[in-house]
Motif scaffolding. Structure first.
Motif, PDB file in Angstrom:
ATOM      1  N   VAL A  55       0.850  -1.191   0.000  1.00 49.54           N
ATOM      2  CA  VAL A  55       0.000   0.000   0.000  1.00 49.54           C
ATOM      3  C   VAL A  55       0.883   1.237   0.000  1.00 49.54           C
ATOM      4  N   THR A  56       0.550   2.178  -0.852  1.00 53.13           N
ATOM      5  CA  THR A  56       1.180   3.495  -0.814  1.00 53.13           C
ATOM      6  C   THR A  56       0.103   4.486  -0.409  1.00 53.13           C
ATOM      7  N   TYR A  57       0.350   5.159   0.699  1.00 54.39           N
ATOM      8  CA  TYR A  57      -0.614   6.129   1.221  1.00 54.39           C
ATOM      9  C   TYR A  57      -0.032   7.516   0.978  1.00 54.39           C
ATOM     10  N   LEU A  58      -0.737   8.307   0.225  1.00 53.76           N
ATOM     11  CA  LEU A  58      -0.251   9.638  -0.124  1.00 53.76           C
ATOM     12  C   LEU A  58      -1.030  10.701   0.644  1.00 53.76           C
ATOM     13  N   ARG A  59      -0.299  11.487   1.411  1.00 57.25           N
ATOM     14  CA  ARG A  59      -0.890  12.610   2.140  1.00 57.25           C
ATOM     15  C   ARG A  59      -0.129  13.856   1.714  1.00 57.25           C
ATOM     16  N   PHE A  60      -0.861  14.859   1.300  1.00 51.06           N
ATOM     17  CA  PHE A  60      -0.256  16.068   0.753  1.00 51.06           C
ATOM     18  C   PHE A  60      -0.297  17.174   1.801  1.00 51.06           C
ATOM     19  N   TRP A  61       0.784  17.268   2.593  1.00 52.95           N
ATOM     20  CA  TRP A  61       0.855  18.253   3.667  1.00 52.95           C
ATOM     21  C   TRP A  61       0.804  19.669   3.113  1.00 52.95           C
ATOM     22  N   GLY A  62       0.029  20.500   3.756  1.00 49.70           N
ATOM     23  CA  GLY A  62      -0.023  21.913   3.390  1.00 49.70           C
ATOM     24  C   GLY A  62      -0.865  22.205   2.168  1.00 49.70           C
ATOM     25  N   ALA A  63      -1.300  21.189   1.499  1.00 43.07           N
ATOM     26  CA  ALA A  63      -2.138  21.383   0.311  1.00 43.07           C
ATOM     27  C   ALA A  63      -3.569  20.987   0.666  1.00 43.07           C
ATOM     28  N   ASP A  64      -4.494  21.583  -0.006  1.00 41.06           N
ATOM     29  CA  ASP A  64      -5.895  21.269   0.247  1.00 41.06           C
ATOM     30  C   ASP A  64      -6.340  20.158  -0.703  1.00 41.06           C
ATOM     31  N   LEU A  65      -5.648  19.025  -0.597  1.00 38.46           N
ATOM     32  CA  LEU A  65      -5.943  17.869  -1.443  1.00 38.46           C
ATOM     33  C   LEU A  65      -6.287  16.680  -0.560  1.00 38.46           C
ATOM     34  N   PRO A  66      -7.185  15.815  -1.004  1.00 34.43           N
ATOM     35  CA  PRO A  66      -7.535  14.645  -0.191  1.00 34.43           C
ATOM     36  C   PRO A  66      -6.412  13.612  -0.193  1.00 34.43           C
ATOM     37  N   ASP A  67      -6.389  12.785   0.860  1.00 31.46           N
ATOM     38  CA  ASP A  67      -5.453  11.668   0.903  1.00 31.46           C
ATOM     39  C   ASP A  67      -5.822  10.682  -0.202  1.00 31.46           C
ATOM     40  N   VAL A  68      -4.808   9.968  -0.698  1.00 27.56           N
ATOM     41  CA  VAL A  68      -5.008   8.998  -1.766  1.00 27.56           C
ATOM     42  C   VAL A  68      -4.289   7.714  -1.386  1.00 27.56           C
ATOM     43  N   VAL A  69      -4.925   6.579  -1.654  1.00 30.18           N
ATOM     44  CA  VAL A  69      -4.297   5.273  -1.463  1.00 30.18           C
ATOM     45  C   VAL A  69      -4.043   4.695  -2.847  1.00 30.18           C
ATOM     46  N   TYR A  70      -2.801   4.240  -3.056  1.00 23.07           N
ATOM     47  CA  TYR A  70      -2.413   3.641  -4.329  1.00 23.07           C
ATOM     48  C   TYR A  70      -2.170   2.158  -4.080  1.00 23.07           C
ATOM     49  N   LEU A  71      -2.891   1.325  -4.816  1.00 22.84           N
ATOM     50  CA  LEU A  71      -2.765  -0.125  -4.707  1.00 22.84           C
ATOM     51  C   LEU A  71      -2.298  -0.668  -6.043  1.00 22.84           C
ATOM     52  N   GLU A  72      -1.157  -1.325  -6.042  1.00 25.73           N
ATOM     53  CA  GLU A  72      -0.592  -1.849  -7.277  1.00 25.73           C
ATOM     54  C   GLU A  72      -0.848  -3.351  -7.357  1.00 25.73           C
ATOM     55  N   HIS A  73      -1.332  -3.783  -8.500  1.00 22.39           N
ATOM     56  CA  HIS A  73      -1.628  -5.188  -8.742  1.00 22.39           C
ATOM     57  C   HIS A  73      -0.738  -5.681  -9.890  1.00 22.39           C
ATOM     58  N   ILE A  74      -0.803  -6.947 -10.203  1.00 18.50           N
ATOM     59  CA  ILE A  74       0.039  -7.504 -11.266  1.00 18.50           C
ATOM     60  C   ILE A  74      -0.244  -6.844 -12.611  1.00 18.50           C
ATOM     61  N   ARG A  75      -1.502  -6.654 -12.944  1.00 19.74           N
ATOM     62  CA  ARG A  75      -1.857  -6.132 -14.262  1.00 19.74           C
ATOM     63  C   ARG A  75      -2.480  -4.746 -14.228  1.00 19.74           C
ATOM     64  N   SER A  76      -2.642  -4.179 -13.060  1.00 20.26           N
ATOM     65  CA  SER A  76      -3.302  -2.876 -12.983  1.00 20.26           C
ATOM     66  C   SER A  76      -2.950  -2.196 -11.669  1.00 20.26           C
ATOM     67  N   ALA A  77      -3.550  -1.053 -11.455  1.00 19.36           N
ATOM     68  CA  ALA A  77      -3.376  -0.317 -10.205  1.00 19.36           C
ATOM     69  C   ALA A  77      -4.664   0.450  -9.928  1.00 19.36           C
ATOM     70  N   ASN A  78      -4.884   0.732  -8.657  1.00 17.54           N
ATOM     71  CA  ASN A  78      -6.067   1.490  -8.263  1.00 17.54           C
ATOM     72  C   ASN A  78      -5.654   2.679  -7.417  1.00 17.54           C
ATOM     73  N   PHE A  79      -6.356   3.770  -7.598  1.00 16.70           N
ATOM     74  CA  PHE A  79      -6.234   4.930  -6.730  1.00 16.70           C
ATOM     75  C   PHE A  79      -7.548   5.063  -5.982  1.00 16.70           C
ATOM     76  N   LEU A  80      -7.484   5.065  -4.664  1.00 21.02           N
ATOM     77  CA  LEU A  80      -8.677   5.245  -3.849  1.00 21.02           C
ATOM     78  C   LEU A  80      -8.653   6.654  -3.282  1.00 21.02           C
ATOM     79  N   GLU A  81      -9.714   7.374  -3.482  1.00 21.39           N
ATOM     80  CA  GLU A  81      -9.780   8.747  -2.990  1.00 21.39           C
ATOM     81  C   GLU A  81     -10.946   8.979  -2.038  1.00 21.39           C
ATOM     82  N   ASP A  82     -11.861   8.018  -1.958  1.00 19.99           N
ATOM     83  CA  ASP A  82     -12.999   8.138  -1.060  1.00 19.99           C
ATOM     84  C   ASP A  82     -12.498   8.222   0.380  1.00 19.99           C
TER      85      ASP A  82
END
Length: 121
Positions: A55-82
């Motif tokens: 799991v890669t958890y992205l938090r953008f300090w100081g920016a007004d952006l939501p946290d994002v979770v990046y999940l990498e799979h064998i053939r694809s990847a997902n970004f979760l923003e909910d």
């Protein structure tokens, strides 16, 4: 940068012992940087809180952006923003970090593993 890794990644040889030593030396050098925090989860920790996939958890300090979770799979990847989904991952990663060694203890384990398993030529 905050990374929580499993001790097994220090032990599984990819390439050669020389390549492993070089990679661990680099990891130790990065862990000594002031804005990098590395924690290692020891092998003897049985952690039900750990996600089953990387799991890669992205938090953008100081920016007004939501946290994002990046999940990498064998053939694809997902970004979760909910917010509800990302919060579940944040809680799981926080629990995992609580079970991990401190950054100082992690660096000691990293160096000890490097010297014992992949000694300098």
């Amino acid at each position: 940068m905050w990374a929580v890794i499993d001790e097994s990644v220090l032990l599984r040889v990819l390439g050669s012992p020389a390549v492993m030593r070089e990679q661990l030396e680099h990891l130790a050098a990065m862990a000594e940087r002031p804005h990098v925090s590395l924690q290692i989860v020891p092998l003897d920790v049985t952690n039900a809180s750990a996600p089953a996939i990387p799991v890669t958890y992205l938090r953008f300090w100081g920016a007004d952006l939501p946290d994002v979770v990046y999940l990498e799979h064998i053939r694809s990847a997902n970004f979760l923003e909910d917010r509800d989904e990302t919060e579940e991952y944040r809680v799981a990663l926080d629990r995992l970090a609580d079970e991990a060694l401190t950054p100082r203890e992690s660096l000691r384990l990293l160096r000890r593993t490097m010297d014992e398993r992949y000694p300098a030529p």
